[in-house]
Write a protein that holds these residues in place. Structure first.
Motif, mmCIF file in Angstrom:
data_model
loop_
_atom_site.group_PDB
_atom_site.id
_atom_site.type_symbol
_atom_site.label_atom_id
_atom_site.label_comp_id
_atom_site.label_asym_id
_atom_site.label_seq_id
_atom_site.Cartn_x
_atom_site.Cartn_y
_atom_site.Cartn_z
ATOM 1 N N SER A 1 0.967 -1.295 0.008
ATOM 2 C CA SER A 1 0.123 0.038 0.164
ATOM 3 C C SER A 1 0.873 1.301 -0.057
ATOM 4 O O SER A 1 2.025 1.332 0.642
ATOM 5 C CB SER A 1 -0.961 -0.040 1.236
ATOM 6 O OG SER A 1 -1.615 1.234 1.354
ATOM 7 N N GLN B 1 -5.386 3.042 4.993
ATOM 8 C CA GLN B 1 -5.668 1.822 4.298
ATOM 9 C C GLN B 1 -6.410 0.840 5.382
ATOM 10 O O GLN B 1 -7.371 0.127 5.539
ATOM 11 C CB GLN B 1 -4.862 1.173 3.509
ATOM 12 C CG GLN B 1 -5.156 0.144 2.591
ATOM 13 C CD GLN B 1 -6.263 0.470 1.434
ATOM 14 O OE1 GLN B 1 -7.395 0.546 1.812
ATOM 15 N NE2 GLN B 1 -5.829 0.764 0.569
ATOM 16 N N ARG C 1 -9.466 2.770 7.025
ATOM 17 C CA ARG C 1 -10.543 2.210 6.204
ATOM 18 C C ARG C 1 -11.145 0.912 6.287
ATOM 19 O O ARG C 1 -12.164 0.584 6.130
ATOM 20 C CB ARG C 1 -10.185 2.622 4.555
ATOM 21 C CG ARG C 1 -10.921 2.360 3.599
ATOM 22 C CD ARG C 1 -10.235 2.359 2.155
ATOM 23 N NE ARG C 1 -11.329 2.166 0.945
ATOM 24 C CZ ARG C 1 -11.632 0.719 0.634
ATOM 25 N NH1 ARG C 1 -10.629 -0.092 1.174
ATOM 26 N NH2 ARG C 1 -12.331 0.330 -0.465
ATOM 27 N N SER C 2 -10.186 0.080 6.373
ATOM 28 C CA SER C 2 -10.673 -1.578 6.436
ATOM 29 C C SER C 2 -11.315 -1.788 7.631
ATOM 30 O O SER C 2 -12.325 -2.569 7.967
ATOM 31 C CB SER C 2 -9.257 -2.474 6.397
ATOM 32 O OG SER C 2 -8.787 -2.050 5.182
ATOM 33 N N THR D 1 -12.264 6.051 1.523
ATOM 34 C CA THR D 1 -12.127 5.751 -0.059
ATOM 35 C C THR D 1 -11.976 6.884 -0.961
ATOM 36 O O THR D 1 -11.301 6.825 -1.800
ATOM 37 C CB THR D 1 -13.406 5.227 -0.286
ATOM 38 O OG1 THR D 1 -13.445 3.903 0.718
ATOM 39 C CG2 THR D 1 -13.289 4.482 -1.682
ATOM 40 N N LEU E 1 -8.429 8.076 -0.630
ATOM 41 C CA LEU E 1 -7.427 6.967 -1.469
ATOM 42 C C LEU E 1 -7.660 6.994 -2.704
ATOM 43 O O LEU E 1 -6.811 5.934 -3.573
ATOM 44 C CB LEU E 1 -7.466 5.559 -0.668
ATOM 45 C CG LEU E 1 -6.936 5.499 0.986
ATOM 46 C CD1 LEU E 1 -7.366 4.358 1.518
ATOM 47 C CD2 LEU E 1 -5.414 5.776 0.905
ATOM 48 N N GLU F 1 -4.469 4.545 -4.371
ATOM 49 C CA GLU F 1 -4.210 3.004 -4.239
ATOM 50 C C GLU F 1 -5.130 2.437 -5.557
ATOM 51 O O GLU F 1 -6.123 3.338 -6.036
ATOM 52 C CB GLU F 1 -4.921 2.816 -2.828
ATOM 53 C CG GLU F 1 -4.227 2.948 -1.751
ATOM 54 C CD GLU F 1 -3.108 2.189 -1.389
ATOM 55 O OE1 GLU F 1 -2.308 1.890 -2.328
ATOM 56 O OE2 GLU F 1 -2.855 1.892 -0.250
ATOM 57 N N GLN G 1 -6.823 -2.037 -2.560
ATOM 58 C CA GLN G 1 -8.031 -1.958 -1.674
ATOM 59 C C GLN G 1 -8.903 -2.879 -1.450
ATOM 60 O O GLN G 1 -9.367 -3.285 -0.378
ATOM 61 C CB GLN G 1 -8.938 -0.553 -2.299
ATOM 62 C CG GLN G 1 -8.079 0.631 -2.715
ATOM 63 C CD GLN G 1 -8.973 1.850 -2.447
ATOM 64 O OE1 GLN G 1 -9.872 1.991 -1.481
ATOM 65 N NE2 GLN G 1 -8.760 2.815 -3.121
ATOM 66 N N TRP H 1 -6.611 -5.190 1.197
ATOM 67 C CA TRP H 1 -6.644 -4.848 2.383
ATOM 68 C C TRP H 1 -7.536 -4.884 3.212
ATOM 69 O O TRP H 1 -7.904 -5.338 4.370
ATOM 70 C CB TRP H 1 -5.961 -3.514 2.248
ATOM 71 C CG TRP H 1 -4.452 -3.358 2.007
ATOM 72 C CD1 TRP H 1 -3.574 -3.949 1.184
ATOM 73 C CD2 TRP H 1 -3.482 -2.844 3.256
ATOM 74 N NE1 TRP H 1 -2.121 -3.783 1.461
ATOM 75 C CE2 TRP H 1 -2.294 -3.108 2.771
ATOM 76 C CE3 TRP H 1 -3.788 -2.352 4.437
ATOM 77 C CZ2 TRP H 1 -1.004 -2.664 3.341
ATOM 78 C CZ3 TRP H 1 -2.491 -1.991 5.274
ATOM 79 C CH2 TRP H 1 -1.329 -2.025 4.664
ATOM 80 N N SER H 2 -8.948 -4.222 2.655
ATOM 81 C CA SER H 2 -10.103 -4.354 3.306
ATOM 82 C C SER H 2 -10.717 -5.719 3.493
ATOM 83 O O SER H 2 -11.286 -5.777 4.744
ATOM 84 C CB SER H 2 -11.273 -3.607 2.277
ATOM 85 O OG SER H 2 -11.536 -4.512 1.191
#
Length: 302
Positions: A71, A77, A80-81, A173, A176, A180, A185, A188-189
């Motif tokens: 990332s 990130q 966000r996840s 989101t 990013l 990304e 994305q 990672w999520s």
């Protein structure tokens, strides 16, 4: 490292993909409710959703390009996840007690909450008319929840928590979007969510039985397919065109509630939903107008 693909102008395909994504999102909620009714712990259902999503993302992206796991902004990130994970846990917990139409309708207030959060977090300017629309939208949420009536259930606060987490997820989101690639994305999520839940679900693991194996296996595929379809849709068509498409989900949720759980939306849910949708559409239209003014070139002085 994996880079984002260039934008394309294929509006019709983008809209169709967004409708497909919304259908997959409805399938996620329906599968979760079926599994919870079948006796599986909520955290295990969430784990199945993200583990399946992660495996699909690895097959589609990770094996083809291992650099997708790296990332450019790991802290954002990660946040966000975690917000996406929190939204899912709270939403699935609410589905134990509430009809799918109620949880879906409350989540429709997402664009309204995002409008407010974008002011301090993204530095966006929001005019008086959009602020009024935000207030009307939250009034619609109150109509759905009915805190003054016998139909009120405390689990509605779980849906509100899911709404807040999802709003932070979409704000990150946006942050990013030009940093990304989609592959990163997705990996990672889903991967962070599955990793965070693993030690908790192992303590109280319950194997599905009979028909519950089907939604248990498919829920992760629905999650991956929905997010991938939505991402590709936004590459093929403008977000301003795709935004209203999500409201199609109220019809899909109503059908799922009737066909799978023998429940129909109440007058309060439909009425509050209409207020929320009208407010969201007004905010969407105002954003289009404001962005159009910003992008419009200044006439040359003669």
């Amino acid at each position: 490292m994996t880079e984002a693909k260039p934008r394309e102008d294929r509006t019709r395909t983008g809209v169709l993909l967004m409708v497909l994504a919304v259908a997959f999102f409805t399938c996620i909620d329906s599968s979760a409710k079926l599994l919870i009714i079948a006796g599986l712990p909520t955290l295990q259902v969430v784990f199945a959703r993200y583990t399946g999503h992660f495996l699909v993302a690895v097959l589609l992206f990770g094996l083809r390009d291992p650099s997708a796991f790296r990332s450019h902004a790991p802290v954002k990130q990660m946040l966000r996840s975690l917000f996406l994970l929190g939204s899912t846990v709270l939403n699935f917990s609410a589905l134990q007690f509430l009809p799918i139409t109620v949880t879906t309708t409350i989540m429709f207030a997402g664009p309204i909450a995002i409008t407010l959060l974008a002011i301090p977090l993204l530095g966006e300017k929001v005019g008086l008319r959009r602020i009024v629309a935000v207030c009307c939208g939250f009034a619609g949420v109150l109509v759905v929840m009915q805190p003054w009536g016998a139909e009120f259930h405390p689990a509605m606060f779980l849906s509100l928590g899911a709404l807040v987490c999802a709003s932070f997820y979409f704000i990150l989101t946006r942050m990013l979007s030009d940093v990304e690639a989609n592959a990163t994305q997705q990996l990672w999520s889903s991967g962070i969510a599955a990793l965070c839940l693993l030690p908790f679900v192992l303590q109280d693991w319950t194997w599905p039985t009979g028909w519950s194996w089907l939604p248990f296996v498919l829920i992760g595929c629905f999650g991956a397919s929905g997010h991938i379809a939505a991402t590709v849709a936004h590459r093929l068509a403008d977000a301003s065109i795709l935004a209203p498409v999500v409201y199609v989900q109220i019809f899909m949720a109503a059908f799922a509630g009737w066909s799978l759980f023998d429940t129909l939306p109440t007058v309060w849910t439909l009425g509050g939903g209409l207020i929320i949708i009208a407010s969201g559409l007004y905010i969407w239209q105002r954003e289009r107008v404001v962005r159009g003014r910003v992008r419009r070139p200044v006439p040359a002085q003669r």
